[in-house]
Write a protein that holds these residues in place. Structure first.
Motif, PDB file in Angstrom:
ATOM      1  N   LEU A 141      38.196  42.834  50.942  1.00  0.00           N
ATOM      2  CA  LEU A 141      37.417  43.283  49.733  1.00  0.00           C
ATOM      3  C   LEU A 141      37.895  43.286  48.456  1.00  0.00           C
ATOM      4  CD1 LEU A 141      34.740  46.416  50.839  1.00  0.00           C
ATOM      5  CD2 LEU A 141      34.635  43.816  50.218  1.00  0.00           C
ATOM      6  N   LYS A 142      39.323  43.627  47.994  1.00  0.00           N
ATOM      7  CA  LYS A 142      39.584  43.449  47.123  1.00  0.00           C
ATOM      8  C   LYS A 142      39.537  41.910  45.584  1.00  0.00           C
ATOM      9  CE  LYS A 142      42.693  46.359  45.297  1.00  0.00           C
ATOM     10  NZ  LYS A 142      44.060  47.215  45.211  1.00  0.00           N
ATOM     11  N   TYR A 143      40.513  41.420  47.545  1.00  0.00           N
ATOM     12  CA  TYR A 143      40.257  39.598  46.683  1.00  0.00           C
ATOM     13  C   TYR A 143      39.591  38.976  46.781  1.00  0.00           C
ATOM     14  CZ  TYR A 143      45.103  41.437  46.444  1.00  0.00           C
ATOM     15  OH  TYR A 143      46.515  41.680  45.910  1.00  0.00           O
ATOM     16  N   ARG A 144      38.317  39.287  47.520  1.00  0.00           N
ATOM     17  CA  ARG A 144      37.400  39.250  47.523  1.00  0.00           C
ATOM     18  C   ARG A 144      36.729  39.047  45.871  1.00  0.00           C
ATOM     19  NH1 ARG A 144      33.785  40.577  52.878  1.00  0.00           N
ATOM     20  NH2 ARG A 144      35.430  40.082  54.488  1.00  0.00           N
ATOM     21  N   ALA A 145      36.715  39.556  45.508  1.00  0.00           N
ATOM     22  CA  ALA A 145      36.461  40.254  44.853  1.00  0.00           C
ATOM     23  C   ALA A 145      37.213  39.502  43.066  1.00  0.00           C
ATOM     24  CB  ALA A 145      36.401  41.981  43.894  1.00  0.00           C
ATOM     25  N   ARG A 146      37.887  39.644  43.517  1.00  0.00           N
ATOM     26  CA  ARG A 146      38.753  39.053  42.651  1.00  0.00           C
ATOM     27  C   ARG A 146      38.716  37.672  42.239  1.00  0.00           C
ATOM     28  NH1 ARG A 146      44.748  41.636  42.665  1.00  0.00           N
ATOM     29  NH2 ARG A 146      44.366  43.747  42.030  1.00  0.00           N
ATOM     30  N   ALA A 147      39.223  36.451  43.797  1.00  0.00           N
ATOM     31  CA  ALA A 147      37.840  35.006  44.229  1.00  0.00           C
ATOM     32  C   ALA A 147      36.739  34.811  43.285  1.00  0.00           C
ATOM     33  CB  ALA A 147      38.413  34.909  45.113  1.00  0.00           C
ATOM     34  N   MET A 148      35.949  35.995  43.521  1.00  0.00           N
ATOM     35  CA  MET A 148      34.143  35.565  42.977  1.00  0.00           C
ATOM     36  C   MET A 148      35.162  36.105  40.882  1.00  0.00           C
ATOM     37  SD  MET A 148      31.887  37.687  45.534  1.00  0.00           S
ATOM     38  CE  MET A 148      30.392  36.583  44.763  1.00  0.00           C
ATOM     39  N   LEU A 149      35.499  37.378  41.223  1.00  0.00           N
ATOM     40  CA  LEU A 149      36.149  36.883  39.587  1.00  0.00           C
ATOM     41  C   LEU A 149      36.503  35.699  39.273  1.00  0.00           C
ATOM     42  CD1 LEU A 149      35.961  39.010  37.441  1.00  0.00           C
ATOM     43  CD2 LEU A 149      38.310  39.555  37.319  1.00  0.00           C
ATOM     44  N   ALA A 150      37.204  34.665  39.061  1.00  0.00           N
ATOM     45  CA  ALA A 150      37.761  33.891  39.201  1.00  0.00           C
ATOM     46  C   ALA A 150      36.953  32.601  38.593  1.00  0.00           C
ATOM     47  CB  ALA A 150      39.205  33.268  39.801  1.00  0.00           C
ATOM     48  N   LEU A 151      35.837  33.031  40.218  1.00  0.00           N
ATOM     49  CA  LEU A 151      34.836  31.455  40.091  1.00  0.00           C
ATOM     50  C   LEU A 151      33.767  31.921  39.079  1.00  0.00           C
ATOM     51  CD1 LEU A 151      33.998  31.455  43.848  1.00  0.00           C
ATOM     52  CD2 LEU A 151      34.682  29.157  42.639  1.00  0.00           C
TER      53      LEU A 151
END
Length: 407
Positions: A141-151
């Motif tokens: 979950l933490k890195y899903r959120a971070r990936a969406m932040l980058a997108l």
């Protein structure tokens, strides 16, 4: 007890020293990875990172020890990213991919490689975006959120503010609803949502949001001191747009004298812009008595009060435990399928029809109805009074239903 910005800076500096003292291995690894990045520019061949990884993990006899080593590598990458050492970020990603760990850690390695490729929205954003898409679908979950932040950052840089805001709101939903321990991600998404308001000329709304973020900025600063100075720069930009130049200048001054300023030349540009506005204002001033109340002039909100309360940012709390794992919620929490969510966002960004038939409205999902309501309000530039009436009507319906259930 509240603190002035300067006092807050001193406390954050102390927190940074404690962090450095407790993470000796991380700092040592960071120095080694910088040398590795320089070496990689000269030498590159098959198996390089696999061999390096094998040498690094000698003596790590348990999976727990290996996981803790991976945690420290990720911490190095996070620190490197904040000072824009993208080559170091890429090194960490490749090392994580070569460690004998689970698929879970592979997706995290992919994330850091994508960050390096993305190069702060100035690199191969298309290639990095494809990797971020995959991470947003299957990573912890933490890195899903971070990936969406980058997108979201890529969408914002490309000028697609609607999609960017949708990403930031979804990041905030994931982090808060699923209790993901990642204050930096939550802070960044919240700050960017305020920035978008400012870009769309809602500077009052942007300042209000930023001022309400003090507790969150404090929490993020306890993990990464960079957040404090980033916050002050964002606040300075919006205060400058409102004409509150003295407050803006003081906030900007703290940001540009920080140890992070070298990596962020745009902070210096903020300060110079504020100084230029101040000089233009002083040249056009006339010798009249200044009013002591806040007034509206030329569509801008100008503060006439001479006050020293720029911002009371409390001292940061002790650094929160860091780690790749988000705890039990990673396996229990459910997140909307990313591809379905992205499809819905793209559909909502298209021009909506002037009218919707009762049958079309009946088929709409709750989310689609909310998106239509927001789009109608934004396209019509509805005034605050009308929005308040809509909100009161919704509250009345919800409260009546709640009371009926209690009866």
């Amino acid at each position: 007890m509240s603190l002035s910005p300067l006092e807050g800076e001193n406390h954050i500096g102390n927190a940074s020293k404690h962090t450095a003292a407790s993470n000796n291995l991380v700092l040592t690894s960071f120095s080694s990875l910088k040398r590795l990045a320089e070496f990689e520019k000269r030498v590159s061949h098959a198996g390089l990172y696999q061999g390096i990884a094998q040498n690094l993990i000698r003596g790590l006899n348990t999976r727990q020890a290996l996981a803790e080593f991976a945690f420290k590598l990720a911490s190095v990458a996070d620190d490197a990213y904040l000072i824009r050492q993208f080559d170091v970020v890429g090194c960490v990603g490749r090392l994580l991919l070569n460690l004998p760990l689970s698929h879970r850690f592979e997706s995290i390695g992919d994330y850091y490689q994508a960050l390096s490729l993305n190069h702060g929205t100035r690199g191969d954003t298309v290639g990095a975006g494809c990797i971020f898409d995959q991470i947003a679908d299957s990573a912890p979950l933490k890195y899903r959120a971070r990936a969406m932040l980058a997108l979201g950052a890529n969408s914002f840089t490309a000028g697609d503010r609607h999609t960017a805001m949708s990403f930031y709101l979804e990041v905030m939903r994931i982090v808060t609803r699923h209790r993901v321990l990642d204050p930096m991600t939550l802070y960044t998404a919240s700050r960017m949502a305020a920035v978008i308001k400012g870009v769309e000329d809602d500077h009052r709304g942007a300042v209000a949001d930023l001022e309400a973020m003090v507790p969150l900025a404090r929490m993020a600063s306890s993990v990464q001191p960079y957040a404090y100075y980033d916050y002050l720069n964002a606040l300075a930009v919006e205060l400058g747009e409102l004409g509150r130049l003295e407050q803006a200048r003081r906030a900007s001054e703290i940001a540009i004298t920080s140890p992070f300023a070298r990596a962020y030349p745009e902070w210096r540009e903020t300060f110079e812009d504020i100084e230029a506005k101040s000089q233009r204002g002083s040249r056009s001033s006339v010798g009249v008595r200044q009013p002591t109340s806040e007034t509206e002039k030329d569509g801008r909100y100008l503060s006439r009060k001479k006050t020293d309360n720029l911002l009371r940012l409390p001292a940061p709390e002790p650094r929160a435990p860091a780690g790749l794992a988000d705890g039990p919620q990673d396996t229990q929490a459910r997140v909307l399928n990313f591809q379905q969510w992205k499809t819905a966002i793209k559909a909502s960004s298209r021009a909506i029809p002037e009218e919707v038939t009762p049958e079309q409205r009946r088929r709409m999902t709750t989310g689609e109805k909310l998106i239509r309501l927001m789009d109608l309000i934004s396209q019509d530039e509805t005034d605050d009074e009308t929005i308040d009436r809509i909100l009161e009507a919704v509250e009345e319906i919800v409260l009546n239903r709640r009371n009926e259930k209690l009866d």
